[in-house]
Write an enzyme that holds these catalytic residues in place. Structure first.
Site, PDB file in Angstrom:
ATOM      1  N   PHE A 128       0.870  -1.170   0.000  1.00 18.37           N
ATOM      2  CA  PHE A 128       0.000   0.000   0.000  1.00 18.37           C
ATOM      3  C   PHE A 128       0.910   1.223   0.000  1.00 18.37           C
ATOM      4  O   PHE A 128       1.847   1.316   0.792  1.00 18.37           O
ATOM      5  CB  PHE A 128      -0.922   0.002   1.219  1.00 18.37           C
ATOM      6  CG  PHE A 128      -1.990   1.046   1.122  1.00 18.37           C
ATOM      7  CD1 PHE A 128      -3.113   0.823   0.339  1.00 18.37           C
ATOM      8  CD2 PHE A 128      -1.858   2.258   1.781  1.00 18.37           C
ATOM      9  CE1 PHE A 128      -4.099   1.802   0.223  1.00 18.37           C
ATOM     10  CE2 PHE A 128      -2.835   3.231   1.672  1.00 18.37           C
ATOM     11  CZ  PHE A 128      -3.961   3.006   0.887  1.00 18.37           C
ATOM     12  N   ASP A 200       3.119  -5.140   8.240  1.00 17.12           N
ATOM     13  CA  ASP A 200       1.945  -4.289   8.109  1.00 17.12           C
ATOM     14  C   ASP A 200       0.718  -5.208   8.093  1.00 17.12           C
ATOM     15  O   ASP A 200       0.524  -5.979   7.156  1.00 17.12           O
ATOM     16  CB  ASP A 200       2.032  -3.470   6.814  1.00 17.12           C
ATOM     17  CG  ASP A 200       0.853  -2.533   6.610  1.00 17.12           C
ATOM     18  OD1 ASP A 200      -0.227  -2.804   7.166  1.00 17.12           O
ATOM     19  OD2 ASP A 200       1.001  -1.542   5.865  1.00 17.12           O
ATOM     20  N   TYR A 225      -9.784   0.198  11.528  1.00 17.34           N
ATOM     21  CA  TYR A 225     -11.070   0.598  10.932  1.00 17.34           C
ATOM     22  C   TYR A 225     -11.513  -0.315   9.799  1.00 17.34           C
ATOM     23  O   TYR A 225     -12.588  -0.117   9.234  1.00 17.34           O
ATOM     24  CB  TYR A 225     -11.029   2.053  10.441  1.00 17.34           C
ATOM     25  CG  TYR A 225      -9.922   2.390   9.474  1.00 17.34           C
ATOM     26  CD1 TYR A 225      -9.995   2.040   8.134  1.00 17.34           C
ATOM     27  CD2 TYR A 225      -8.811   3.112   9.895  1.00 17.34           C
ATOM     28  CE1 TYR A 225      -8.986   2.368   7.249  1.00 17.34           C
ATOM     29  CE2 TYR A 225      -7.799   3.452   9.026  1.00 17.34           C
ATOM     30  CZ  TYR A 225      -7.888   3.087   7.693  1.00 17.34           C
ATOM     31  OH  TYR A 225      -6.879   3.412   6.816  1.00 17.34           O
ATOM     32  N   LYS A 226     -10.718  -1.338   9.491  1.00 19.13           N
ATOM     33  CA  LYS A 226     -11.121  -2.278   8.447  1.00 19.13           C
ATOM     34  C   LYS A 226     -11.865  -3.448   9.092  1.00 19.13           C
ATOM     35  O   LYS A 226     -12.996  -3.294   9.553  1.00 19.13           O
ATOM     36  CB  LYS A 226      -9.897  -2.728   7.657  1.00 19.13           C
ATOM     37  CG  LYS A 226      -9.253  -1.613   6.827  1.00 19.13           C
ATOM     38  CD  LYS A 226      -8.071  -2.134   6.037  1.00 19.13           C
ATOM     39  CE  LYS A 226      -7.560  -1.146   5.022  1.00 19.13           C
ATOM     40  NZ  LYS A 226      -7.034   0.107   5.565  1.00 19.13           N
ATOM     41  N   ARG A 374     -12.273  -5.383  -6.133  1.00 14.30           N
ATOM     42  CA  ARG A 374     -11.873  -6.007  -4.868  1.00 14.30           C
ATOM     43  C   ARG A 374     -13.109  -6.241  -4.000  1.00 14.30           C
ATOM     44  O   ARG A 374     -13.905  -5.328  -3.787  1.00 14.30           O
ATOM     45  CB  ARG A 374     -10.863  -5.106  -4.156  1.00 14.30           C
ATOM     46  CG  ARG A 374     -10.096  -5.756  -3.038  1.00 14.30           C
ATOM     47  CD  ARG A 374      -9.045  -4.812  -2.498  1.00 14.30           C
ATOM     48  NE  ARG A 374      -9.629  -3.629  -1.875  1.00 14.30           N
ATOM     49  CZ  ARG A 374      -9.004  -2.873  -0.985  1.00 14.30           C
ATOM     50  NH1 ARG A 374      -7.761  -3.161  -0.624  1.00 14.30           N
ATOM     51  NH2 ARG A 374      -9.591  -1.820  -0.467  1.00 14.30           N
TER      52      ARG A 374
END
Length: 415
Positions: A128, A200, A225-226, A374
């Site tokens: 990312f 990560d 928050y995912k 996705r």
């Protein structure tokens, strides 16, 4: 031949089916974007109301003590520790993934600074982008001869490792493809060359089983928050094990990480333990909401979540190939369960427009360049029937070409 009836039979046997009641989901929505922003736990609304109406409005500044605001980053960190194979006192929930990466990478470089030949930082080209941007912005180190080198995939890691590598930054699950690095084997591979590893966990925490201490890892960072459903922009997590936590100070040495912050001393003395990885004053409201999401996970087991995740991602892949096989879709995600995270990605030339057409129907996935659709599979609130229905919508959109309308091609600031 997979059928709707078969999917319903699987749902009847689902040991996690009742967990969906923990979440506030919009009506007529199949949410396949929990790998980007998780949904709201029901408990979050009551929690935020209490914080605003009682803790802030009535109790005011006394809430730092009476409602435990001061200890909240470490209190929630101890809960998160249970999800990632960490010990109590090794995890803090604080700041952002980006700033936490800066902290732990700087720490890794300091730990290794006596080995003057180690100047190479390895990272994935497909990481990312914020991970790469943070490393590129560490000019104080780069100007002293440190160098960022990128690898194109797992197959390149071994050749890139040498006694000149100081640290390796890897995404446990790739944000685009869903590839899952085998943490224990990869950590051992990196340690064999004397380098340190930073994991990560943004696209794996809350979705796959993680054992940081069992893997002998060095540092980890990740979103809340995912999959953890902590709320938009919720503070991130940082893990530093006992073997490293007190070796050196981290560079963002704010007052919350001071050994005696209320002495108001002129000079900085780092606290012992993970508290030293805190910097400035914490965002209490959003931080407290992370607690609500994590508490849902503690009602179940990560092994159950992982098992259902694999079942749902297997089903999604199989159904797309069964129902949409005549269309130009290319699977990006690994088929092999051992190296697959909890989202499934397909490439299509018009992937962006197709995703917008799905969203209009209430099937919410997302899009990542180049051409990648996705679909996040969140086992706590998705059913096998949801997967069936989502694929039927995808099939209809592809069969009819309904995605090819002008408004589906228009892009907003966030894609």
């Amino acid at each position: 031949m997979l059928t709707l009836e078969y999917c319903r039979e699987l749902d009847e046997k689902d040991v996690l089916a009742a967990m969906k009641s923990e979440f506030a989901l919009p009506n007529n929505t199949i949410y396949l974007d929990g790998n980007s922003l998780g949904v709201r736990p029901h408990a979050a609304l009551e929690r935020v109301n209490h914080i605003v109406r009682q803790e802030w409005e009535q109790d005011l500044i006394g809430s730092w003590n009476t409602h435990g605001w001061w200890e909240l980053p470490l209190h929630i960190g101890n809960k998160v520790a249970q999800l990632v194979g960490a010990k109590a006192g090794e995890v803090a929930v604080t700041d952002t993934t980006s700033s936490n990466l800066f902290k732990v990478l700087a720490t890794a470089l300091k730990i290794q600074q006596d080995d003057s030949k180690r100047k190479i930082i390895l990272a994935e080209r497909e990481a990312f982008p914020t991970d790469l941007y943070i490393i590129q912005g560490m000019t104080a180190w780069l100007e002293r001869g440190y160098e960022l080198r990128l690898i194109d995939g797992p197959q390149d890691l071994q050749d890139a490792l040498s006694d000149e590598v100081v640290a390796v930054v890897l995404s446990h699950v790739n944000y685009r493809s869903g590839y899952l690095w085998p943490m224990q084997e990869t950590t051992a591979q990196i340690h064999a060359h004397g380098a340190l590893v930073i994991w990560d966990l943004c696209h794996s925490i809350g979705a796959v089983e993680i054992d940081l201490n069992g893997s002998d890892a060095d540092f980890a960072i990740g979103c809340t928050y995912k999959y953890l459903n902590g709320g938009p922009g919720a503070p991130a997590m940082v893990w530093v094990p006992e073997k490293h936590v007190n070796q050196v100070g981290q560079p963002l040495s704010g007052w919350w990480g001071h050994a005696k912050p209320f002495d108001m001393a002129t000079d900085y003395t780092p606290a012992q333990g993970i508290r030293r990885y805190l910097s400035g004053t914490q965002p209490i409201t959003s931080l407290a909401l992370v607690d609500c999401g994590v508490d849902v996970f503690l009602k179940t087991q990560m092994s159950q979540i992982r098992s259902k995740s694999l079942a749902l991602t297997d089903l999604f892949i199989a159904l797309v190939e069964q129902e949409c096989g005549q269309h130009a879709l290319t699977l990006v995600t690994p088929r092999e369960q051992a190296i697959r995270g909890s989202h499934v990605s397909f490439r299509h030339e018009h992937g962006f427009a197709i995703i917008q057409a799905l969203i209009e129907r209430g099937v919410v996935g997302d899009y990542r360049e180049p051409e990648v659709m996705r679909f996040g599979i969140t086992p706590l609130y998705l059913s096998h029937e949801d997967i069936w229905d989502a694929v039927q919508h995808l099939k209809n959109i592809l069969d009819t070409g309904s995605w090819d309308q002008a408004h589906f091609h228009r892009r907003g600031a966030v894609t």
